[in-house]
Write a protein that holds these residues in place. Structure first.
Motif, short mmCIF file in Angstrom:
data_model
loop_
_atom_site.label_atom_id
_atom_site.label_comp_id
_atom_site.label_asym_id
_atom_site.label_seq_id
_atom_site.Cartn_x
_atom_site.Cartn_y
_atom_site.Cartn_z
N GLN A 104 22.70 -66.19 -23.63
CA GLN A 104 23.10 -65.52 -22.40
C GLN A 104 24.55 -65.79 -22.03
OE1 GLN A 104 20.96 -63.12 -21.17
NE2 GLN A 104 20.05 -63.80 -23.12
N PHE A 105 25.14 -66.86 -22.56
CA PHE A 105 26.55 -67.12 -22.28
C PHE A 105 27.43 -65.98 -22.79
CE2 PHE A 105 26.43 -68.61 -26.66
CZ PHE A 105 27.71 -68.35 -27.14
N LEU A 106 26.93 -65.23 -23.78
CA LEU A 106 27.71 -64.12 -24.33
C LEU A 106 27.90 -63.00 -23.32
CD1 LEU A 106 25.97 -63.99 -27.82
CD2 LEU A 106 28.33 -64.69 -27.40
N ASN A 107 27.04 -62.95 -22.31
CA ASN A 107 27.13 -61.89 -21.31
C ASN A 107 28.15 -62.19 -20.22
OD1 ASN A 107 25.12 -60.42 -22.63
ND2 ASN A 107 23.48 -61.41 -21.47
N ASP A 109 31.56 -62.40 -18.39
CA ASP A 109 32.69 -61.47 -18.45
C ASP A 109 33.99 -62.23 -18.73
OD1 ASP A 109 34.23 -59.20 -18.33
OD2 ASP A 109 34.31 -59.16 -16.12
N ARG A 110 34.11 -62.72 -19.96
CA ARG A 110 35.32 -63.44 -20.34
C ARG A 110 35.40 -63.50 -21.86
NH1 ARG A 110 34.92 -69.16 -21.48
NH2 ARG A 110 32.78 -69.94 -21.41
N GLU A 111 36.57 -63.83 -22.34
CA GLU A 111 36.78 -64.04 -23.77
C GLU A 111 36.59 -65.52 -24.09
OE1 GLU A 111 37.29 -61.32 -25.80
OE2 GLU A 111 36.86 -60.33 -23.89
N PHE A 112 36.42 -65.83 -25.36
CA PHE A 112 36.26 -67.22 -25.81
C PHE A 112 37.32 -67.50 -26.87
CE2 PHE A 112 32.19 -65.84 -24.23
CZ PHE A 112 31.72 -66.92 -23.50
N ASP A 113 38.11 -68.54 -26.67
CA ASP A 113 39.20 -68.81 -27.63
C ASP A 113 38.72 -69.42 -28.93
OD1 ASP A 113 38.58 -71.39 -26.84
OD2 ASP A 113 40.52 -71.80 -25.89
N SER A 114 37.41 -69.66 -29.05
CA SER A 114 36.83 -70.21 -30.28
C SER A 114 36.00 -69.18 -31.03
CB SER A 114 35.95 -71.43 -29.94
OG SER A 114 34.95 -71.07 -29.00
N SER A 118 36.19 -59.72 -32.64
CA SER A 118 35.27 -58.76 -33.26
C SER A 118 33.87 -59.35 -33.36
CB SER A 118 35.78 -58.37 -34.65
OG SER A 118 34.92 -57.44 -35.26
N MET A 119 33.78 -60.64 -33.68
CA MET A 119 32.47 -61.30 -33.71
C MET A 119 31.85 -61.33 -32.32
SD MET A 119 31.35 -65.17 -34.83
CE MET A 119 31.83 -65.00 -36.54
N LEU A 120 32.66 -61.59 -31.31
CA LEU A 120 32.14 -61.61 -29.94
C LEU A 120 31.56 -60.25 -29.57
CD1 LEU A 120 31.77 -63.10 -27.26
CD2 LEU A 120 34.10 -62.41 -26.64
N ARG A 121 32.21 -59.20 -30.02
CA ARG A 121 31.73 -57.85 -29.74
C ARG A 121 30.36 -57.60 -30.36
NH1 ARG A 121 31.33 -53.69 -32.84
NH2 ARG A 121 31.25 -51.58 -31.99
N ILE A 122 30.18 -57.92 -31.65
CA ILE A 122 28.89 -57.67 -32.28
C ILE A 122 27.83 -58.60 -31.71
CG2 ILE A 122 29.21 -59.24 -34.26
CD1 ILE A 122 27.46 -55.79 -34.33
N ALA A 123 28.23 -59.82 -31.30
CA ALA A 123 27.27 -60.74 -30.69
C ALA A 123 26.74 -60.19 -29.38
CB ALA A 123 27.93 -62.10 -30.47
N LEU A 251 22.08 -73.27 -39.61
CA LEU A 251 20.80 -73.70 -39.06
C LEU A 251 20.89 -74.98 -38.23
CD1 LEU A 251 18.36 -72.94 -42.03
CD2 LEU A 251 19.04 -71.48 -40.12
N LEU A 252 21.91 -75.81 -38.47
CA LEU A 252 22.06 -77.04 -37.71
C LEU A 252 22.96 -76.87 -36.48
CD1 LEU A 252 22.53 -79.67 -40.58
CD2 LEU A 252 20.45 -79.16 -39.28
N LEU A 253 23.61 -75.74 -36.38
CA LEU A 253 24.59 -75.55 -35.31
C LEU A 253 23.91 -75.13 -34.01
CD1 LEU A 253 27.31 -73.54 -37.29
CD2 LEU A 253 27.30 -76.00 -36.79
N PRO A 254 24.23 -75.77 -32.90
CA PRO A 254 23.75 -75.28 -31.61
C PRO A 254 24.35 -73.91 -31.30
CG PRO A 254 24.58 -77.54 -31.42
CD PRO A 254 24.99 -77.03 -32.77
N VAL A 255 23.61 -73.10 -30.57
CA VAL A 255 24.17 -71.83 -30.10
C VAL A 255 25.14 -72.15 -28.97
CG1 VAL A 255 23.64 -69.61 -29.04
CG2 VAL A 255 22.09 -70.57 -30.75
N ALA A 256 26.41 -71.88 -29.21
CA ALA A 256 27.44 -72.31 -28.27
C ALA A 256 28.77 -71.68 -28.67
CB ALA A 256 27.56 -73.84 -28.25
N PRO A 257 29.73 -71.62 -27.76
CA PRO A 257 31.03 -71.04 -28.10
C PRO A 257 31.73 -71.72 -29.27
CG PRO A 257 30.82 -71.25 -25.73
CD PRO A 257 29.64 -71.95 -26.32
#
Length: 704
Positions: A104-107, A109-114, A118-123, A251-257
């Motif tokens: 839900q963090f993807l929703n 209204d901001r950009e992420f410097d990490s 283009s990946m943020l868009r498809i996410a 698979l080991l990575l947390p879902v996060a910026p």
């Protein structure tokens, strides 16, 4: 004639500029930078923020992206009926099979410097999570798994296309569908479009009765040779593929910026129970038409494209074209990072072209097993033509360069997709990338060797690295220079030398931490999720080591039952450590009366072989066991020695052979070391004697 050096020199991105995930980073723009400090908001205590160089790369990449084209977002919303009621779906075992709360963090209204823009868009597009109408009579539930599940109205019930990865995800999707649209009508057919696990693994969640499948009341339809390719891919190199999935799928990575963001085709693979129901009807002709529950369908077999066996389907009475996974909203994999046979991009392109001219000239909607549909004939033809050209260009132009001497170790720095294709969102590298796919094309036609004798039988990295370290003046000098390069944003050069040090000194944590910092910056810069995940997973394991503890057995009993006896015996030959079989020689006749099979199994020259339909005249041992009982041993439910003790299996001859053969079988470590020095002492030991010597290991269902 143009020389290879002239070809390389003519490419603007070659030389001072490095290609990183489709972006150009020019060394000449690098400036000194202090080593970054750990970032408080990072999921890992050693994790770092994106450097100013990474931020600049991402900023420049955004300038070249076609953000004015917002059609995907409009198409994504079209036909929306209802959201999934719960962001979390529980697995039968009690854990979360699906967890969309994490995304839900993807929703925001901001950009992420990490995160690559283009990946943020498809996410954000992949955050769709609910029930949609494609056209009246065709519906999809999206977002509950890596793939979509599709329901087509038949005369007496619903026809399901591609039932996801796990039963829990399918049950949740079907529950929503039946509540809003399905009217309680039964499932009358299931169609598997292809052999990858995210298109059949959740079939048990449809709660079909075995007797209905056996009687033909419920048809299960798939392309010809479906079972052979479905099972074999999970078996021969299954353990290695599953370990490599830790990197490709993060698979080991947390879902996060700063961690996992999306997998491109969708978000995460559902973590529930997978199963398999064997097809009752196979589509064998190149073009085959028949009715399924009163719905006219034209099947187009497309072997050796996105999967070894795959088929598109056209619904002529609805003017609806199902493109399976051959055409989705991305450049797909020619070479997949988890490992698989390299695909044929030219054949792939030609099958898309055939679909365009057979069906695409009249189709009014096109949908697939991932992402969202396309409506209107003009839009359909646009996407089909672009995807056709995408794969043909990759095949033809990579070979164009190969025929001028560009090698597998250079092609990813030379080959570029044309700007016209890169301006199409549905051709961006959200699953495959131009970098690793171009190397795959070379591998397919020319193999791994670059024709330099120095690379023909090279030393292993751990054997050559100490000399490099010595010649560079030792660890301290490499660390100093590696930090300089890292702090100047020259990450690929920094990786070259620090990786040598880590290979030479696997216990040098300072070197591993620096290499992790380098990997992390390269990972942040990637548009492609598989590349990002691989770099960030390498960084994670270098910092923390490989997680220990008992690994759960992820093999599906249905998949193991689906293994042919020959495939099972072939797997035992892989599981056998030939060094433990030196000097052994015997012949075993295996007889399975309930299915009428007979095999001759021979061990000689430290090699285990088998052949169906033959028996030794004077075997050392004859083993008779029903195939149904053998499956219990294959699944680890009942050991072979116990089957012999209770008379379920019968042995004539030297039964001690079975114990001797069992002693040569080893356990494959599901968490073998990838990066040096990441395996904790006292962890699982690869190569140890197998506790269940005659058990089959199909591995987890592998999605693609």
């Amino acid at each position: 004639m143009t020389t290879r050096r002239e070809v390389l020199a003519s490419i603007p991105a070659t030389g001072a500029a490095f290609a990183i995930g489709g972006l150009l980073f020019d060394e000449s723009q690098a400036h000194a930078q202090e080593a970054a400090q750990p970032l408080a908001t990072h999921f890992h205590p050693k994790g770092k923020a994106p450097s100013k160089y990474t931020i600049e790369v991402l900023k420049k990449s955004a300038e070249d992206l076609p953000f004015a084209d917002a059609r995907d977002f409009e198409e994504l919303k079209k036909g929306f009926i209802a959201p999934m009621p719960d962001l979390r779906i529980k697995a039968d075992a009690g854990h979360d099979a699906v967890d969309m709360e994490r995304f839900q963090f993807l929703n925001e209204d901001r950009e992420f410097d990490s995160i690559h823009p283009s990946m943020l868009r498809i996410a954000r597009l992949n955050n769709n999570y609910g029930l949609y109408e494609v056209i009246p009579g065709i519906y999809q539930v999206r977002g509950v798994d890596l793939s979509d599940i599709t329901f087509v109205r038949g005369k007496t019930g619903w026809i399901v296309f591609d039932p996801l990865v796990s039963a829990e995800a399918v049950r949740a999707a079907t529950r929503l569908f039946q509540e809003k649209v399905g009217e309680g009508r039964p499932i009358t057919a299931v169609i598997y479009s292809h052999t990858h696990g995210d298109h059949w693994g959740g079939v048990r969640g449809l709660d079909l009765k075995n007797e209905d499948v056996a009687s033909g009341k419920v048809q299960v339809i798939a392309p010809v040779d479906f079972m052979d390719f479905t099972v074999a891919e999970n078996v021969f190199a299954g353990n290695a593929m599953n370990r490599r999935l830790f990197y490709q799928y993060g698979l080991l990575l947390p879902v996060a910026p700063h961690g996992f963001v999306t997998q491109g085709l969708g978000h995460k693979i559902s973590a529930g129970a997978s199963g398999l129901i064997a097809p009752t009807r196979l589509v064998s002709e190149p073009i085959e038409e028949f009715e399924v529950d009163g719905v006219r369908m034209i099947f187009q077999n497309t072997p050796n494209t996105e999967a070894p066996r795959e088929m598109n389907t056209y619904f002529p009475d609805m003017k609806a074209l199902w493109m399976a996974e051959n055409v989705t909203a991305t450049l797909h994999n020619i070479y997949t990072l988890r490992g698989a046979q390299v695909r044929d991009p030219l054949r792939w392109s030609k099958y898309i072209n055939e679909a365009l001219h057979r069906f695409g000239k009249e189709a009014e909607v096109m949908f697939a097993s991932h992402h969202w549909p396309r409506w209107g004939n003009e839009r359909i033809q646009e996407v089909l033509r672009d995807q056709r050209d995408l794969y043909a260009h990759m095949n033809n132009q990579v070979l164009h360069f190969a025929n001028q001497g560009v090698t597998i170790n250079q092609i990813h720095n030379v080959y570029r997709l044309p700007p016209s294709i890169l301006q199409k969102w549905h051709c961006r590298g959200y699953h495959g990338s131009a970098e690793h796919n171009s190397r795959g094309v070379i591998q397919r036609f020319l193999g791994f060797w670059d024709c330099n004798p120095a690379t023909l039988i090279p030393l292993s990295p751990e054997d050559s690295a100490p000399l490099y370290v010595e010649m560079m003046g030792g660890a301290a000098k490499i660390m100093a220079r590696g930090r300089e390069l890292h702090d100047a944003g020259q990450y690929l050069l920094a990786m070259e030398i620090v990786n040598k040090l880590v290979q030479a000194e696997p216990q040098n944590q300072e070197a591993k931490d620096l290499l992790a910092d380098i990997f992390e910056q390269i990972g942040y810069q990637q548009e492609n999720p598989g590349l990002r995940n691989s770099y960030l997973s390498g960084a994670y394991e270098l910092r923390s080591g490989i997680p220990q503890g008992e690994a759960a057995n992820s093999s599906s009993p249905d998949v193991i039952r689906a293994m042919s006896t020959e495939l099972f015996l072939n797997f035992l030959a892989i599981k056998m450590d030939s060094r433990k079989a030196e000097g052994m020689r015997f012949a075993i006749n295996l007889v399975t009366p309930d299915n009428g099979e007979k095999f001759l199994i021979e061990l000689e020259n430290a090699t285990l072989t088998n052949i169906q339909g033959f028996q030794a005249a004077k075997p050392d041992l004859t083993l008779t066991i029903n195939r149904a009982d053998l499956e219990l041993t294959m699944m680890g439910v009942k050991k072979l020695e116990d089957q012999l003790k209770d008379g379920t299996a019968r042995a004539e001859g030297d039964v001690s052979i079975l114990a001797k053969l069992a002693a040569t079988m080893v356990e494959f470590d599901p968490r073998f070391e990838v990066m040096p020095g990441t395996k904790a002492s006292g962890g699982a030991n690869a190569g140890m004697a197998s506790a269940d010597a005659y058990g089959a290991e199909a591995g987890a269902v592998i999605a693609e």
